[in-house]
Design an enzyme around this catalytic site. Structure first.
Site, mmCIF file in Angstrom:
data_model
loop_
_atom_site.group_PDB
_atom_site.id
_atom_site.type_symbol
_atom_site.label_atom_id
_atom_site.label_comp_id
_atom_site.label_asym_id
_atom_site.label_seq_id
_atom_site.Cartn_x
_atom_site.Cartn_y
_atom_site.Cartn_z
ATOM 1 C CD GLU A 171 15.279 3.646 -6.668
ATOM 2 O OE1 GLU A 171 15.797 2.530 -6.532
ATOM 3 O OE2 GLU A 171 15.779 4.564 -7.326
ATOM 4 C CB CYS A 174 14.418 -1.955 -0.830
ATOM 5 S SG CYS A 174 15.368 -0.526 -0.308
HETATM 6 P P1 NAP Z 1 3.589 -1.719 -2.629
HETATM 7 O O1 NAP Z 1 2.459 -2.534 -2.172
HETATM 8 O O2 NAP Z 1 4.011 -1.844 -4.030
HETATM 9 O O3 NAP Z 1 3.192 -0.215 -2.289
HETATM 10 C C1 NAP Z 1 4.083 0.824 -2.517
HETATM 11 C C2 NAP Z 1 3.333 2.132 -2.542
HETATM 12 O O4 NAP Z 1 2.486 2.175 -3.684
HETATM 13 C C3 NAP Z 1 2.429 2.350 -1.352
HETATM 14 O O5 NAP Z 1 2.488 3.696 -0.947
HETATM 15 C C4 NAP Z 1 1.065 2.030 -1.913
HETATM 16 O O6 NAP Z 1 0.045 2.672 -1.204
HETATM 17 C C5 NAP Z 1 1.209 2.604 -3.296
HETATM 18 N N1 NAP Z 1 0.200 2.159 -4.231
HETATM 19 C C6 NAP Z 1 -0.331 0.941 -4.377
HETATM 20 N N2 NAP Z 1 -1.236 0.951 -5.370
HETATM 21 C C7 NAP Z 1 -1.273 2.203 -5.853
HETATM 22 C C8 NAP Z 1 -2.012 2.867 -6.861
HETATM 23 N N3 NAP Z 1 -2.898 2.222 -7.603
HETATM 24 N N4 NAP Z 1 -1.793 4.179 -7.077
HETATM 25 C C9 NAP Z 1 -0.903 4.853 -6.347
HETATM 26 N N5 NAP Z 1 -0.175 4.287 -5.375
HETATM 27 C C10 NAP Z 1 -0.355 2.975 -5.129
HETATM 28 O O7 NAP Z 1 4.889 -1.965 -1.746
HETATM 29 P P2 NAP Z 1 4.993 -2.061 -0.161
HETATM 30 O O8 NAP Z 1 4.348 -3.332 0.254
HETATM 31 O O9 NAP Z 1 4.562 -0.802 0.495
HETATM 32 O O10 NAP Z 1 6.553 -2.148 0.029
HETATM 33 C C11 NAP Z 1 7.292 -3.341 -0.055
HETATM 34 C C12 NAP Z 1 8.018 -3.437 -1.359
HETATM 35 O O11 NAP Z 1 8.744 -2.249 -1.608
HETATM 36 C C13 NAP Z 1 9.044 -4.535 -1.366
HETATM 37 O O12 NAP Z 1 8.909 -5.281 -2.521
HETATM 38 C C14 NAP Z 1 10.383 -3.812 -1.336
HETATM 39 O O13 NAP Z 1 11.435 -4.499 -1.948
HETATM 40 C C15 NAP Z 1 10.068 -2.548 -2.031
HETATM 41 N N6 NAP Z 1 10.966 -1.486 -1.602
HETATM 42 C C16 NAP Z 1 11.886 -1.009 -2.463
HETATM 43 C C17 NAP Z 1 12.736 0.003 -2.077
HETATM 44 C C18 NAP Z 1 13.756 0.570 -3.001
HETATM 45 O O14 NAP Z 1 14.339 1.615 -2.684
HETATM 46 N N7 NAP Z 1 14.027 -0.027 -4.130
HETATM 47 C C19 NAP Z 1 12.646 0.536 -0.794
HETATM 48 C C20 NAP Z 1 11.699 0.012 0.068
HETATM 49 C C21 NAP Z 1 10.855 -0.992 -0.355
HETATM 50 P P3 NAP Z 1 -1.043 1.894 -0.298
HETATM 51 O O15 NAP Z 1 -0.406 1.619 0.979
HETATM 52 O O16 NAP Z 1 -2.124 2.886 -0.203
HETATM 53 O O17 NAP Z 1 -1.422 0.664 -1.041
#
Ligand code: NAP
Length: 679
Positions: free
Chosen positions: A258, A297
């Protein structure tokens, strides 16, 4: 708030952060309030513990057992909501933001708890769809079933919904019978950790069902195989990086994504200024821009209006945005709190600047806005920023740049086809909304924009009082979207549970399928000759227990009496000539409902007993007409039993009505509520 160490829960123990931990700042003050991360966490051990201990414990239970636990967990969390609210303010969330994240997460658990008991059997195998007859005589059949995967649900979540994001994945995983390892985003993991702790401390969960990693996941993903599901929510970049891991590709590990999306809202041509729909459009756009400071999101990033109404939209929306109080989220007067972190704020400013190369900012100046009750520069505050793009066809960034904050762009469209074209330039979105009363426009939108959207939300003055909001994923409906949105799907009621199960086609004899599915299959062994089944309690009845009734002749007098008594004097029952001219009837025939009534008269045992009520029937088919002087008889078999309350359960009976030549004339399922014990 003082600095605290946010531990992980691994293989039954809480493990504190180590020197590799990352600091976590309060969104309101910028002060470091916590730290999380432990580079020596035994993630391989966590995976094995979940799989071997949690999986075994969960699979020993039925869907109903797990649904009851979900409900108990939801009730437990409801009692401790305040603690979650108190902590969550530090993420920048206001009290009304908590309604989405904390109340929404708990509500999702309640829905899965209810659906699990209503729509799934009290068994360990889920039957997916109907039987398929594969042999000519019915001795070889097929049935799709779903069984729990024997691995782990690994849930990687975005920062913006520390509670809902975790629970909306956990509830279907748990109901499926699969253990979870939860990995929240570090920025807000302290809220998720408290929620997990509350759930563990409740004592409701079987051992191994839930673990949490507060920090990085190390090489966890390299321990997965085809029995695991990685369910990721976050940015497109992280999703791409993770899903491209060769180990996942080599082992066909399920990966559900997602990700971000350029969701849009369309003002229908009929929703002109001055209508209730126009006001609704403005209200929804405002809510989507400001709830969670736009860090949703599903938030509306692109606002589309007929060219003639663009100015009115900008004016009305700006007026509403101007009244939005920005400040300390703990203050009830605050409508919009800070973003989660100053780095997130900086990222939004950078993305807004990119949008600004194609669009003009018409509301909100990040260098000049008021913050109430907090230091504007220390906290991660931003004003809502509204842009106007006069030429959305020429714009590129507008349709691909997600500023994950209170930023949205208004643009004109010419007609429905143009609006669809603009919607689809998001290359796959979670949701688009259309505010209209025009059903034809809605159908055109569904056909044109449906393939590029996971959800289409139509609203107007008929539905607005009960509508759930553009941005709110409902547990009953799917959440996800194609392309840019990740290509994943979550929720959607029991569909969401299936993502953690394997669908298997089972083929075999009726007896084999009855034993596998705990649902009697026609052609399987019948148990006859015992006491009348209506005298037997829920617990005494066994699958396949069958009653054959005596015959009853159907006379012309019966048909006429029934016709005049009920008022159903349809020509097929009353007019020999007209009935004969009908391709379905040989002449006057009995009413189908007369046959059902006679059938009940044949199989019912009239005395008070364990059968409490007839609550309905389903899948009714009339297969052959019954003429005057034909006779009918009934076969009544116990098909399936499902507990409902502490006192009674539902019995599903298979009913076949046959004529004097043993040809089936009607078939249906009958539902009764039966007491567990005979009083
Ligand atoms: P993100 O930077 O992509 O991080 C998402 C998750 O991935 C975090 O828990 C992050 O943990 C983890 N992660 C990062 N690198 C990783 C790795 N190498 N291995 C395992 N896990 C890893 O996104 P965000 O900044 O938290 O969230 C914002 C984004 O999420 C926006 O673009 C938004 O649109 C999207 N979003 C989508 C939905 C949906 O349902 N489609 C819902 C909410 C948000 P760390 O914190 O440890 O880096």
């Amino acid at each position: 708030m003082t600095l605290s160490d946010i531990p992980s829960f691994a293989a039954g123990s809480w493990i504190a952060p180590d020197s590799s931990a990352r600091p976590i700042a309060c969104a309101i003050t910028g002060d470091v309030i916590a730290q999380a991360g432990n580079s020596s966490l035994d993630v391989a051990g966590m995976h094995a513990y979940a799989r071997d201990v949690g999986g075994r414990n969960l699979r020993a239970l039925t869907f109903h057992d797990r649904a009851r636990m979900l409900k108990a967990l939801a009730l437990h969390l409801s009692e401790h909501k305040q603690a979650l609210y108190d902590l969550s303010f530090h993420t920048g969330a206001t009290q009304s933001d908590h309604a989405f994240d904390i109340d929404g997460g708990i509500g999702t658990m309640f829905v899965f708890a209810a659906k699990g008991r209503r729509e799934m059997p009290d068994a360990q195998i889920y039957l997916d769809g109907e039987l398929e007859q594969l042999g000519r005589n019915g001795s070889f059949m097929g049935q799709h079933v779903c069984v729990p995967l024997q691995g782990v649900g690994i849930h990687i979540n975005a920062f913006n919904f520390p509670v809902w994001g975790m629970l909306e994945k956990f509830a279907p995983t748990f109901l499926a019978g699969v253990p979870s390892i939860v990995k929240p985003a570090i920025a807000t993991c302290y809220v998720t950790q408290l929620c997990v702790k509350l759930m563990l401390d409740s004592g409701i969960l079987p051992e191994g069902a839930l673990q949490i990693i507060s920090g990085g996941v190390g090489d966890l993903l390299l321990h997965t195989d085809a029995q695991d599901v990685i369910s990721f929510t976050g940015s497109a970049d992280t999703a791409l990086m993770l899903r491209a891991t060769p180990h996942l590709l080599q082992n066909a590990v399920r990966f559900v994504a997602e990700q971000d999306s350029l969701n849009a809202s369309v003002l229908g041509p009929d929703a002109t200024p001055g209508t209730a729909e126009f006001d609704l459009f403005i209200k929804e756009a405002h809510r989507e821009m400001t709830t969670k400071a736009g860090q949703k999101c599903t938030a509306i990033r692109r606002i589309m209006a007929p060219a003639a109404h663009v100015e009115a939209v900008i004016e009305a929306l700006s007026a509403r945005l101007a009244k939005t109080v920005i400040g300390d989220p703990r203050d009830p007067a605050t409508r919009m709190g800070p973003l989660v972190s100053t780095s997130q704020r900086d990222d939004v400013l950078a993305k807004a600047a990119m949008l600004g190369t194609e669009s003009e900012r018409v509301f909100g100046d990040p260098d000049d806005f008021e913050v109430v009750g907090a230091d504007r520069d220390k906290g991660a505050f931003l004003p809502p920023m509204l842009y106007h793009c006069a030429d959305p066809d020429a714009a590129e960034r507008l349709h691909v740049t997600e500023a994950f904050g209170p930023v949205s762009t208004v643009m004109p469209y010419r007609d429905a086809a143009h609006a669809i074209d603009l919607l689809n330039r998001g290359k796959g979105s979670l949701v688009a909304s259309v505010i209209t009363r025009d059903g034809d426009l809605a159908r055109e939108m569904v056909l044109g924009a449906g393939p590029w959207h996971g959800r289409l939300y139509f609203n107007n003055s008929d539905s607005m009082a009960e509508s759930t909001g553009h941005g709110a994923p409902m547990p009953h409906m799917i959440h996800g979207g194609p392309g840019r949105a990740g290509g994943g799907e979550e929720l959607g009621g029991i569909r969401g549970v299936m993502h953690y199960m394997q669908r298997t086609a089972v083929q075999g004899s009726p007896d084999i399928l009855t034993a596998v599915g705990q649902r009697w299959v026609p052609g399987a062994t019948e148990h006859t000759g015992g006491p009348h089944p209506f005298t037997r309690s829920y617990h005494q009845l066994q699958l396949g227990e069958t009653l054959y009734t005596k015959n009853r002749k159907v006379t012309l007098e019966d048909i006429e009496t029934f016709a005049h008594f009920t008022g159903d004097t349809f020509y097929g029952h009353m007019d020999e000539e007209a009935a004969k001219a009908n391709p379905f009837f040989p002449g006057r025939v009995a009413h189908g409902y007369l046959l059902l009534s006679f059938a009940a008269g044949l199989f019912v045992q009239p005395d008070p007993g364990p059968v409490l009520a007839n609550t309905g029937l389903a899948n009714l088919n009339f297969m052959k007409p019954v003429s005057p002087e034909d006779s009918i008889k009934v076969r009544l078999s116990v098909k399936q039993k499902t507990p409902r309350t502490a006192e009674y359960g539902q019995v599903r009976w298979h009913v076949t009505v046959t004529n004097q030549d043993d040809e089936p004339v009607a078939e249906y399922e009958l539902f009764t509520m039966n007491a567990y014990e005979v009083s």
